[in-house]
Design an enzyme around this catalytic site. Structure first.
Site, PDB file in Angstrom:
ATOM      1  N   HIS A  27       5.909   0.331   5.305  1.00 53.34           N
ATOM      2  CA  HIS A  27       4.458   0.526   3.254  1.00 53.34           C
ATOM      3  C   HIS A  27       4.092   1.411   3.668  1.00 53.34           C
ATOM      4  CE1 HIS A  27       2.676  -0.869   0.045  1.00 53.34           C
ATOM      5  NE2 HIS A  27       1.392  -0.519   0.508  1.00 53.34           N
ATOM      6  N   GLU A  28       2.899   1.063   5.042  1.00 52.51           N
ATOM      7  CA  GLU A  28       1.824   1.879   5.885  1.00 52.51           C
ATOM      8  C   GLU A  28       2.592   3.323   5.848  1.00 52.51           C
ATOM      9  OE1 GLU A  28      -0.755   1.211   4.871  1.00 52.51           O
ATOM     10  OE2 GLU A  28      -0.667  -1.317   4.620  1.00 52.51           O
TER      11      GLU A  28
ATOM     12  N   GLU B 296       0.849   1.924  -4.512  1.00 54.34           N
ATOM     13  CA  GLU B 296       1.081   0.454  -4.165  1.00 54.34           C
ATOM     14  C   GLU B 296       2.626  -0.201  -4.735  1.00 54.34           C
ATOM     15  OE1 GLU B 296      -0.249  -1.198  -1.723  1.00 54.34           O
ATOM     16  OE2 GLU B 296      -1.554   0.353  -1.513  1.00 54.34           O
TER      17      GLU B 296
ATOM     18  N   HIS C 212       2.674   5.242   2.885  1.00 48.58           N
ATOM     19  CA  HIS C 212       0.976   5.924   2.166  1.00 48.58           C
ATOM     20  C   HIS C 212       1.031   7.232   3.495  1.00 48.58           C
ATOM     21  CE1 HIS C 212       0.174   3.042  -0.421  1.00 48.58           C
ATOM     22  NE2 HIS C 212       0.842   2.544   0.396  1.00 48.58           N
TER      23      HIS C 212
END
Length: 629
Positions: free
Chosen positions: A173-174, A252, A177
């Site tokens: 997930h990070e 998100e 980004h």
């Protein structure tokens, strides 16, 4: 939407952020003007109406208020952006983080570092600095202006209470980004909003300084001004949260979806979110600066309040249901600590076959579909590539002293006479202990497959970032002498050097850029010439390869520069200019390089890694190509 389209949209999102920020400043100016006019009316015993602002203040005063607010906001923003000019490191250190890359202190910390390294190798990015936040909350963040200065932050609760699949989901997930450019926008949000919030801080300062001694009219006026500024500041807080919410919530959901795409395991990230809901600590960080960086976290880092009307994160239940539609709404009864591992991680896959060649179509598809978008297979392959690097070399890459020996060795020429000359040079200019480490590690480095060299270099980057300035300057000077030792810069040697400099030097050399018309075309020609020479020792085959790349870019055919003309300074200037191309222009250049490499119908592993190294220098992280079965 592929990476290049997303990057183009990210630029437009920056424009949206500037528009929202400007609107917030205008609203603050309007509110401050209303408060000032109301105060004047009250002092005169008049009824206040917004229509009387001109009579009460005059346009000159209104202009002064607008100018003052603008200057305060501008200076506050510039000050914060200056504090954050080191990128993700500044954010991690502000939250009290401790760097893990050099010396993980427990099996859980080692496992977290392994997961980040695997994801970096699979994504084609330099291994980021990993920081541990001593907090039992389950949370994480990514910060940085670009992949080369990115940081991953993980809380103690995250690394100890999540199993490996859940931790991998959070890390994926990070990385989403980082790869999509969200982290750059997030840092800019912190900087710009600080200017808005600083007005409230000035109000608190006035009230604290005046409150005990407000006995005369002058002090009472200042106290009233302080209260008014606090009111304006709270408005700024609301506007700031609204801006964060406007640019953060949907991203998100996208990052959750990307994490599932990377790992093909929706239960991992969904399980992490469920453990947050079932943990007494949740995701709320105790650090006082958590609010400042709240929009960067994996899950909300703040306790619920009225300001959660403008929350930067969607509700946990909504995120979980998107990932696991069959969820019954029940959180696990407390997130118990994950069992500790004994020694290094177990149950890790053995290295599989390494890619020897790639088809032309595979390389083109990688440019179109794989950049910043690793598949599940590439994530697994990244893990296998890491396993193809001996443990002793991995440990050496984590040591700032020994990492230099690894890099020197990776840059040695593959021809024995030139390599002996380079070693003789290193014995004169490098630290003797570094040279001894090179000799000790040489057999293992020589045994590495071609496409494990770039991952090994990436593993070295966090340790090299820990060098003090004097050590780093000596190291860089030695690298340049090593490259120039035989008077001809091999393109592969330069590519490794450029990957290293791109990751270690956060401020680009603006002197290499050019405003000359057609500079990007000249840079493209020069890079294609370097690529053509890299795959061909003879002039005529190199010329045909060069012309094939020019044809794809619809550029006029020009004479091929000789191999001796491909110098370090010219290569660095060409890549710096190409790096300034618009996002939608870069894929054409990378595809032209594929056409150049494919002139003889075969793209070798070394040429694939050369393409990946150039893509990295253009801020286009390309995952390793999968082995051909």
């Amino acid at each position: 939407m592929n990476f290049f389209e997303y990057q183009d949209r990210a630029r437009r999102n920056s424009g949206l952020l500037i528009a929202l920020f400007s609107l917030a400043v205008v609203l603050l100016i309007g509110l401050t003007t209303l408060i000032a006019a109301a105060a004047v009316a009250y002092s005169r015993g008049q009824f206040f109406s917004p229509l009387d602002i001109e009579q009460l203040l005059g346009w000159q005063t209104v202009g002064s208020i607008a100018l003052t607010i603008t200057i305060i906001v501008g200076l506050g923003s510039l000050y914060k952006l200056h504090q954050l000019d080191t990128g993700g490191i500044a954010v991690a250190e502000s939250l009290g983080g401790r760097k893990l890359n050099i010396a993980p202190q427990s099996p859980a910390e080692q496992r977290a570092l392994n997961v980040v390294e695997e994801m970096a190798i699979a994504s084609g990015t330099p291994v980021p600095d990993v920081y541990l936040i001593e907090d039992q909350a389950i949370n994480a963040f990514a910060a940085g202006y670009k992949p080369s200065d990115a940081v991953i932050g993980l809380t103690r609760g995250c690394i100890e209470r999540l199993n490996r699949d859940e931790l991998q989901g959070v890390v994926a997930h990070e990385f989403s980004h980082i790869l999509n450019g969200d982290t750059r926008l997030n840092i800019r949000i912190v900087g710009w909003l600080n200017g808005i919030l600083i007005i409230g801080l000035l109000g608190h300062w006035l009230v604290r300084g005046i409150y005990p001694n407000r006995n005369n009219r002058g002090r009472a006026v200042l106290f009233g001004l302080g209260v008014a500024l606090i009111g304006v500041g709270y408005t700024g807080t609301l506007l700031g949260n609204l801006i964060k919410s406007a640019v953060s919530r949907q991203r998100e959901f996208l990052a959750d979806a990307s994490a599932v795409q990377f790992t093909r395991n929706n239960s991992g990230i969904a399980g992490a979110l469920k453990k947050i809901g079932g943990s007494s600590a949740g995701s709320n960080l105790s650090n006082g600066r958590a609010a400042e960086f709240s929009h960067m976290f994996f899950a909300s880092g703040l306790k619920r309040s009225i300001f959660n009307l403008f929350s930067t994160h969607p509700p946990l239940t909504e995120r979980i249901l998107r990932l696991d539609p069959t969820w019954n709404g029940q959180y696990p009864s407390g997130a118990s600590p994950t069992p500790q591992l004994q020694g290094r991680e177990s149950n890790r896959p053995q290295a599989a076959g390494i890619a020897g060649t790639a088809s032309f179509q595979m390389a083109l598809d990688a440019v179109d579909n794989s950049i910043a978008n690793p598949s599940e297979q590439q994530v697994q392959y990244g893990r296998q590539l890491l396993q193809s690097i001996p443990v002793s070399l991995q440990q050496a890459a984590h040591d700032p002293f020994i990492a230099r020996a690894l890099v020197y060795h990776l840059l040695l020429h593959n021809q024995a006479p030139k390599q002996r000359a380079q070693m003789a040079l290193l014995k004169k200019i490098a630290h003797p202990a570094v040279v001894r480490e090179m000799d000790k590690l040489a057999p293992q480095i020589k045994a590495l497959p071609d496409d494990a060299r770039l991952p090994l270099l990436d593993l070295c980057i966090p340790a090299l970032k820990a060098l003090v300035p004097q050590q780093y300057q000596i190291f860089k000077r030695n690298l340049i002498k090593l490259l120039r030792s035989d008077e001809i810069i091999e393109t592969w040697e330069w590519a490794l050097y450029r990957v290293l400099m791109h990751a270690l030097e956060q401020t680009p050399d603006r002197q290499r850029l050019s405003n000359k018309k057609g500079a990007s075309k000249d840079a493209s020609r020069f890079l294609l010439a370097a690529i053509a020479h890299a795959g061909n020792n003879q002039y005529l085959p190199a010329k045909r390869a060069y012309e094939q790349g020019l044809k794809f870019l619809s550029l006029d055919v020009t004479p091929l520069p000789s191999r001796k003309d491909i110098g370090l300074q010219h290569l660095d200037k060409a890549i710096a200019i190409a790096g300034q191309m618009k996002p939608l222009e870069k894929p054409a250049l990378l595809k032209a390089m594929v056409h150049t490499l494919n002139h003889n119908g075969v793209i070798k592993a070394e040429e694939i890694e050369l393409l990946r190294a150039v893509a990295d220098s253009l801020d286009c992280p390309m995952p390793p190509l999968l082995p051909v079965k």
